[in-house]
Design a protein around this motif. Structure first.
Motif, mmCIF file in Angstrom:
data_model
loop_
_atom_site.group_PDB
_atom_site.id
_atom_site.type_symbol
_atom_site.label_atom_id
_atom_site.label_comp_id
_atom_site.label_asym_id
_atom_site.label_seq_id
_atom_site.Cartn_x
_atom_site.Cartn_y
_atom_site.Cartn_z
ATOM 1 N N LEU A 173 43.320 -7.390 115.081
ATOM 2 C CA LEU A 173 44.737 -7.669 114.830
ATOM 3 C C LEU A 173 45.312 -6.735 113.774
ATOM 4 C CD1 LEU A 173 44.814 -11.586 114.807
ATOM 5 C CD2 LEU A 173 45.333 -10.043 116.700
ATOM 6 N N PHE A 174 44.470 -6.309 112.848
ATOM 7 C CA PHE A 174 44.958 -5.459 111.769
ATOM 8 C C PHE A 174 45.180 -4.023 112.218
ATOM 9 C CE2 PHE A 174 42.997 -9.021 109.559
ATOM 10 C CZ PHE A 174 43.982 -9.335 108.639
ATOM 11 N N ARG A 175 44.821 -3.729 113.473
ATOM 12 C CA ARG A 175 45.178 -2.421 114.018
ATOM 13 C C ARG A 175 46.652 -2.369 114.392
ATOM 14 N NH1 ARG A 175 40.570 -3.243 117.714
ATOM 15 N NH2 ARG A 175 38.657 -2.681 116.635
ATOM 16 N N GLN A 176 47.260 -3.556 114.522
ATOM 17 C CA GLN A 176 48.683 -3.619 114.795
ATOM 18 C C GLN A 176 49.444 -3.454 113.483
ATOM 19 O OE1 GLN A 176 49.870 -3.807 117.801
ATOM 20 N NE2 GLN A 176 47.954 -4.237 118.887
ATOM 21 N N ARG A 177 50.216 -2.397 113.404
ATOM 22 C CA ARG A 177 50.912 -2.116 112.150
ATOM 23 C C ARG A 177 51.850 -3.248 111.766
ATOM 24 N NH1 ARG A 177 53.757 3.509 111.878
ATOM 25 N NH2 ARG A 177 55.334 2.511 113.203
ATOM 26 N N LEU A 178 52.541 -3.826 112.732
ATOM 27 C CA LEU A 178 53.465 -4.911 112.438
ATOM 28 C C LEU A 178 52.748 -6.094 111.808
ATOM 29 C CD1 LEU A 178 56.463 -5.669 112.748
ATOM 30 C CD2 LEU A 178 55.893 -6.694 114.963
ATOM 31 N N PHE A 179 51.553 -6.412 112.294
ATOM 32 C CA PHE A 179 50.770 -7.516 111.759
ATOM 33 C C PHE A 179 50.300 -7.210 110.339
ATOM 34 C CE2 PHE A 179 46.789 -9.834 111.121
ATOM 35 C CZ PHE A 179 47.142 -11.112 111.503
ATOM 36 N N THR A 180 49.771 -6.024 110.135
ATOM 37 C CA THR A 180 49.228 -5.655 108.826
ATOM 38 C C THR A 180 50.316 -5.555 107.767
ATOM 39 O OG1 THR A 180 47.418 -4.451 109.877
ATOM 40 C CG2 THR A 180 47.885 -3.923 107.584
ATOM 41 N N VAL A 181 51.409 -4.889 108.098
ATOM 42 C CA VAL A 181 52.477 -4.700 107.123
ATOM 43 C C VAL A 181 53.150 -6.033 106.789
ATOM 44 C CG1 VAL A 181 54.708 -3.599 106.703
ATOM 45 C CG2 VAL A 181 52.865 -2.308 107.781
ATOM 46 N N SER A 182 53.357 -6.890 107.799
ATOM 47 C CA SER A 182 54.008 -8.179 107.535
ATOM 48 C C SER A 182 53.157 -9.045 106.622
ATOM 49 C CB SER A 182 54.301 -8.903 108.849
ATOM 50 O OG SER A 182 53.109 -9.209 109.545
ATOM 51 N N ASN A 183 51.846 -9.032 106.802
ATOM 52 C CA ASN A 183 50.986 -9.843 105.949
ATOM 53 C C ASN A 183 50.844 -9.234 104.552
ATOM 54 O OD1 ASN A 183 49.724 -12.272 107.381
ATOM 55 N ND2 ASN A 183 49.532 -10.669 108.914
ATOM 56 N N THR A 184 50.864 -7.925 104.466
ATOM 57 C CA THR A 184 50.860 -7.287 103.149
ATOM 58 C C THR A 184 52.118 -7.659 102.373
ATOM 59 O OG1 THR A 184 49.585 -5.414 104.021
ATOM 60 C CG2 THR A 184 50.736 -5.091 101.925
ATOM 61 N N ALA A 185 53.256 -7.604 103.060
ATOM 62 C CA ALA A 185 54.509 -7.986 102.407
ATOM 63 C C ALA A 185 54.512 -9.463 102.035
ATOM 64 C CB ALA A 185 55.695 -7.670 103.320
ATOM 65 N N MET A 186 53.860 -10.304 102.851
ATOM 66 C CA MET A 186 53.820 -11.732 102.549
ATOM 67 C C MET A 186 53.013 -11.999 101.283
ATOM 68 S SD MET A 186 55.119 -14.556 103.578
ATOM 69 C CE MET A 186 55.404 -14.774 105.335
ATOM 70 N N ILE A 187 51.998 -11.201 101.025
ATOM 71 C CA ILE A 187 51.263 -11.331 99.768
ATOM 72 C C ILE A 187 52.210 -11.108 98.588
ATOM 73 C CG2 ILE A 187 49.484 -10.281 98.306
ATOM 74 C CD1 ILE A 187 47.859 -9.736 100.800
ATOM 75 N N VAL A 188 53.058 -10.104 98.708
ATOM 76 C CA VAL A 188 53.993 -9.804 97.625
ATOM 77 C C VAL A 188 55.030 -10.914 97.482
ATOM 78 C CG1 VAL A 188 55.751 -8.176 96.822
ATOM 79 C CG2 VAL A 188 53.643 -7.329 97.870
ATOM 80 N N VAL A 189 55.455 -11.503 98.609
ATOM 81 C CA VAL A 189 56.389 -12.623 98.536
ATOM 82 C C VAL A 189 55.775 -13.767 97.731
ATOM 83 C CG1 VAL A 189 57.524 -14.436 99.867
ATOM 84 C CG2 VAL A 189 57.638 -12.064 100.644
ATOM 85 N N GLY A 190 54.525 -14.110 98.051
ATOM 86 C CA GLY A 190 53.855 -15.146 97.282
ATOM 87 C C GLY A 190 53.695 -14.759 95.827
ATOM 88 N N PHE A 191 53.338 -13.509 95.598
ATOM 89 C CA PHE A 191 53.148 -12.996 94.240
ATOM 90 C C PHE A 191 54.424 -13.129 93.417
ATOM 91 C CE2 PHE A 191 53.704 -9.552 91.223
ATOM 92 C CZ PHE A 191 52.509 -9.506 90.535
ATOM 93 N N ALA A 192 55.521 -12.611 93.948
ATOM 94 C CA ALA A 192 56.760 -12.561 93.172
ATOM 95 C C ALA A 192 57.460 -13.911 93.119
ATOM 96 C CB ALA A 192 57.696 -11.505 93.764
ATOM 97 N N LEU A 193 57.509 -14.613 94.245
ATOM 98 C CA LEU A 193 58.238 -15.880 94.281
ATOM 99 C C LEU A 193 57.530 -16.949 93.461
ATOM 100 C CD1 LEU A 193 60.421 -17.789 95.271
ATOM 101 C CD2 LEU A 193 59.105 -18.105 97.381
ATOM 102 N N MET A 194 56.262 -17.220 93.774
ATOM 103 C CA MET A 194 55.552 -18.274 93.069
ATOM 104 C C MET A 194 55.222 -17.875 91.643
ATOM 105 S SD MET A 194 55.743 -20.514 95.283
ATOM 106 C CE MET A 194 54.866 -21.747 94.325
ATOM 107 N N GLY A 195 54.899 -16.601 91.453
ATOM 108 C CA GLY A 195 54.591 -16.145 90.099
ATOM 109 C C GLY A 195 55.780 -16.279 89.170
ATOM 110 N N SER A 196 56.959 -15.889 89.649
ATOM 111 C CA SER A 196 58.151 -15.989 88.809
ATOM 112 C C SER A 196 58.634 -17.432 88.702
ATOM 113 C CB SER A 196 59.270 -15.102 89.370
ATOM 114 O OG SER A 196 59.619 -15.491 90.678
ATOM 115 N N SER A 197 58.542 -18.197 89.803
ATOM 116 C CA SER A 197 58.974 -19.595 89.753
ATOM 117 C C SER A 197 58.186 -20.384 88.724
ATOM 118 C CB SER A 197 58.816 -20.240 91.135
ATOM 119 O OG SER A 197 59.637 -19.606 92.084
ATOM 120 N N PHE A 198 56.931 -20.008 88.534
ATOM 121 C CA PHE A 198 56.089 -20.674 87.539
ATOM 122 C C PHE A 198 56.705 -20.585 86.149
ATOM 123 C CE2 PHE A 198 52.460 -20.478 84.538
ATOM 124 C CZ PHE A 198 51.911 -21.725 84.777
ATOM 125 N N PHE A 199 57.493 -19.511 85.917
ATOM 126 C CA PHE A 199 58.056 -19.298 84.588
ATOM 127 C C PHE A 199 59.528 -19.680 84.482
ATOM 128 C CE2 PHE A 199 54.536 -16.177 84.735
ATOM 129 C CZ PHE A 199 53.790 -16.690 83.692
#
Length: 317
Positions: free
Chosen positions: A102-128
């Motif tokens: 599945l990770f050979r599909q660029r759309l799948f890989t890039v979307s999940n990479t971006a989702m990591i950042v969404v969790g990072f920025a949203l939850m990380g900042s919401s904590f503060f």
């Protein structure tokens, strides 16, 4: 509930909700089975739980125990070894829980990479968010909870439209726009101070909420669209998992930013503003990343789903 019973009481909020949904589900949902479903990938399941668990432990406890302490370094080392074993196992078993192809599909890989950042920025900042109102501006816990509502309400209002916008304008445009808005909102929060009036704060929270609302559903929809219909549930599960991993990373890394600034002589207020700036910069960088790469691989064999199906997938998650 926090003011009346203490912070552990927040976990009781889900109990009545879960009870109602359990009863409703038993009465309204029909049973369904897939007689051709493959056997459970027990080795992959066990390795994924142990690997992600070890990584999560290291990230959560690193701030209090010290990032170079033996137990934390051992946790990270164990996570690396176990997750490497997971990759090897998933590449060899007949029916893996996470097909690596599945990770050979660029759309799948890039979307999940971006989702990591969404969790990072949203939850990380919401904590503060609430800590800024309580410890910097002196609000009560109850008032701080109300003051953080613009971000939450913005997400509640905008999220139902995100899938429709993605169906009309495309995943890449909506995700990139959402990340750009969220990043700018976080950078704006990096300039708030103890004497900043709430009238000049709430709109920054709202911009952050709007940005992430425009991002999450389209990212999940993009991951689902990149795989076959039979693997839609798997793609959704991976998207949810990457977001949760990003959330753990966000709290740990942004917390480390705050502590590093404080250890250098800065105030807690200055540490928080630095954390917001870091989250904003990472989010804006990811907006550039998705703007360039959140597209289907040219070698992808699966045709694009029609727009209405994209809307259904995106909004349902």
């Amino acid at each position: 509930m926090v003011e009346a019973f203490g912070w552990p009481a927040i976990f009781l909020v889900n109990v009545p909700v879960g009870a109602v949904l359990l009863v409703a589900g038993l009465r309204t949902l029909d049973e369904s089975r897939n007689p051709s479903a493959p056997a459970i990938d027990v080795p992959g399941t066990v390795l994924s739980v142990l690997g992600v668990g070890a990584l999560t432990y290291g990230l959560i406890e690193g701030g209090s125990r010290g990032w170079t302490s033996p137990v934390i370094l051992s946790g990270f080392a164990a996570a690396a070894v176990i997750l490497a074993a997971f990759v090897v196992v998933e590449g060899r078993v007949a029916a893996p829980m996470l097909p690596l192809r599945l990770f050979r599909q660029r759309l799948f890989t890039v979307s999940n990479t971006a989702m990591i950042v969404v969790g990072f920025a949203l939850m990380g900042s919401s904590f503060f968010f609430s800590q800024f109102f309580v410890y910097v501006q002196g609000s009560s816990i109850l008032r701080a909870g109300v003051q953080t509502l613009p971000a939450t309400l913005a997400m509640v209002v905008v999220s139902p439209f995100a899938g429709r916008f993605a169906a009309r304008y495309g995943f890449r445009i909506m995700v990139t726009l959402g990340l750009a808005l969220a990043g700018l909102g976080l950078l704006a929060l990096g300039f708030v101070q103890a004497d900043t009036g709430y009238a000049n704060v709430w709109w920054r929270l709202a911009v952050v909420g709007i940005g992430f609302a425009l991002t999450m559903s389209p990212l999940t929809g993009a991951a689902i669209q990149s795989v076959s219909p039979q693997e839609g549930g798997l793609a959704s599960g991976v998207s949810s998992t990457t977001r949760q991993i990003g959330a753990v990373l966000g709290v740990a890394v942004l917390g480390a930013v705050v502590r590093t600034r404080e250890s250098g002589g800065a105030s807690f207020e200055e540490g928080l503003t630095s954390a917001f700036v870091v989250a904003g910069v990472v989010t804006l960088a990811t907006a550039v990343f998705t703007g360039l790469w959140l597209t289907r691989s040219t070698e992808s064999s699966r045709p694009a789903s029609p727009a209405p199906r994209v809307h259904e997938n995106a909004t349902s998650h």
